[in-house]
Design an enzyme around this catalytic site. Structure first.
Site, PDB file in Angstrom:
ATOM      1  N   GLY A  66      12.050 -31.690  12.053  1.00 52.50           N
ATOM      2  CA  GLY A  66      11.427 -32.454  13.136  1.00 52.50           C
ATOM      3  C   GLY A  66      10.365 -33.405  12.625  1.00 52.50           C
ATOM      4  CG  ASP A  67       7.205 -31.757  10.600  1.00 51.77           C
ATOM      5  OD1 ASP A  67       6.832 -31.754  11.789  1.00 51.77           O
ATOM      6  OD2 ASP A  67       7.157 -30.757   9.862  1.00 51.77           O
TER       7      ASP A  67
END
Length: 303
Positions: free
Chosen positions: A248-249
């Site tokens: 997600g990052d």
């Protein structure tokens, strides 16, 4: 300039043990140490894309020095605030099953927080700020919205990646982007979401509450972008998942790497989706070359 804030960084100590036995002496087969934390992950992926950025946050002790030295050795600019307690260590044990033991992190004092506010107040409308991850109990529960309030008058472009009330409290300040996954979206509205139409409905509600753009990540089912131009779906490329940490990052970093250069929201979405998958298919955070390889497999469809 793109800035990231990691309130509670960590050393991620990843160890592999064959047939781990509780209560016995176990020998480590392999081990790695990484600077950890969602904002730090974003900084590292941006750096892999050769996009200049600066990592902010709080570090302390020999563990904090390891994080600072590791990032600077990769060529990442840092401007951390040093606190009196050691930065935490998170242990990730890989054996017959995966086990994680996460440290609590240091106490952040009011004077430490004020130092961060001073740095934030120097940002301008040319800057991006990424607020990502959970925060220590010693900090105000509305710390993200407090920061956004300081950014609003300067027109700093803010990306928020957190959950629950910490996320919804920031929406009145119109963040550029938020990125809950489908499960976090369910938790925000306290409903059971069972299909794509419901995901789009509740993501639209987040836009009505103030978010400029919303990306909903759905693992193997790809991702959705809800924005002024409409609703878009990004397909997930094919590959073997090796690492769920940081995907997600990486999506946020890939998005910002492209958006900060072109201001094209749909193109940035495609690069974000490819970056998230590239990390999922890698042992560490994604490299630019692998993202470029996967980008052709990410098909963007307007719904």
């Amino acid at each position: 300039m793109i800035y990231t804030i990691t309130f509670n960084p960590s050393i991620d100590y990843v160890i592999k043990v064959e047939n781990f036995k509780p209560g016995a002496v176990n020998r480590v087969v392999s081990e790695q140490k990484y600077p950890g934390g969602k904002g730090i992950n974003v900084s590292r992926v941006l750096n892999n894309f050769e996009v200049k950025n600066k990592a902010l946050g709080f570090i302390g002790g020999f563990t904090g020095q390891f994080i600072k030295d590791s990032l600077q050795s990769e060529g990442i600019y840092t401007d951390f605030i040093e606190v009196s307690e050691d930065t935490r260590i998170n242990v990730k044990l890989n054996s017959n099953e995966e086990t994680e033991i996460n440290g609590a992190g240091p106490t952040i004092k009011e004077e430490d927080l004020n130092k961060l506010f001073e740095k934030i107040e120097a940002l301008t409308s040319d800057d991006y700020l990424v607020l990502a991850g959970n925060v220590q109990k010693s900090l105000p529960v509305n710390i993200y919205s407090l920061i956004q309030e300081k950014c609003a008058s300067k027109k700093v472009k803010v990306v928020v990646d957190t959950t629950g009330e910490a996320l919804t409290s920031t929406l009145k300040y119109n963040p550029l982007l938020i990125k809950p996954n489908n499960h976090e979206l369910s938790e925000i509205f306290n409903v059971e979401i069972t299909n794509r139409e419901e995901i789009i409905h509740y993501a639209q509600r987040l836009r009505e509450m103030g978010a400029q753009n919303v990306i909903i990540s759905m693992a193997g089912e790809g991702a959705l972008l809800i924005c002024n131009e409409g609703v878009y779906h990004a397909s997930a490329p094919k590959g073997t998942v090796k690492n769920s940490v940081g995907a997600g990052d990486s999506l946020i970093a890939g998005f910002l790497a492209k958006y900060s250069q072109t201001s094209n929201i749909v193109e940035a979405f495609q690069w974000g989706a490819a970056s998230g998958s590239a990390t999922a298919f890698s042992m560490d955070l994604c490299e630019k070359e692998y993202v470029e390889e996967l980008i052709t497999q990410v098909n963007i469809t307007k719904l």
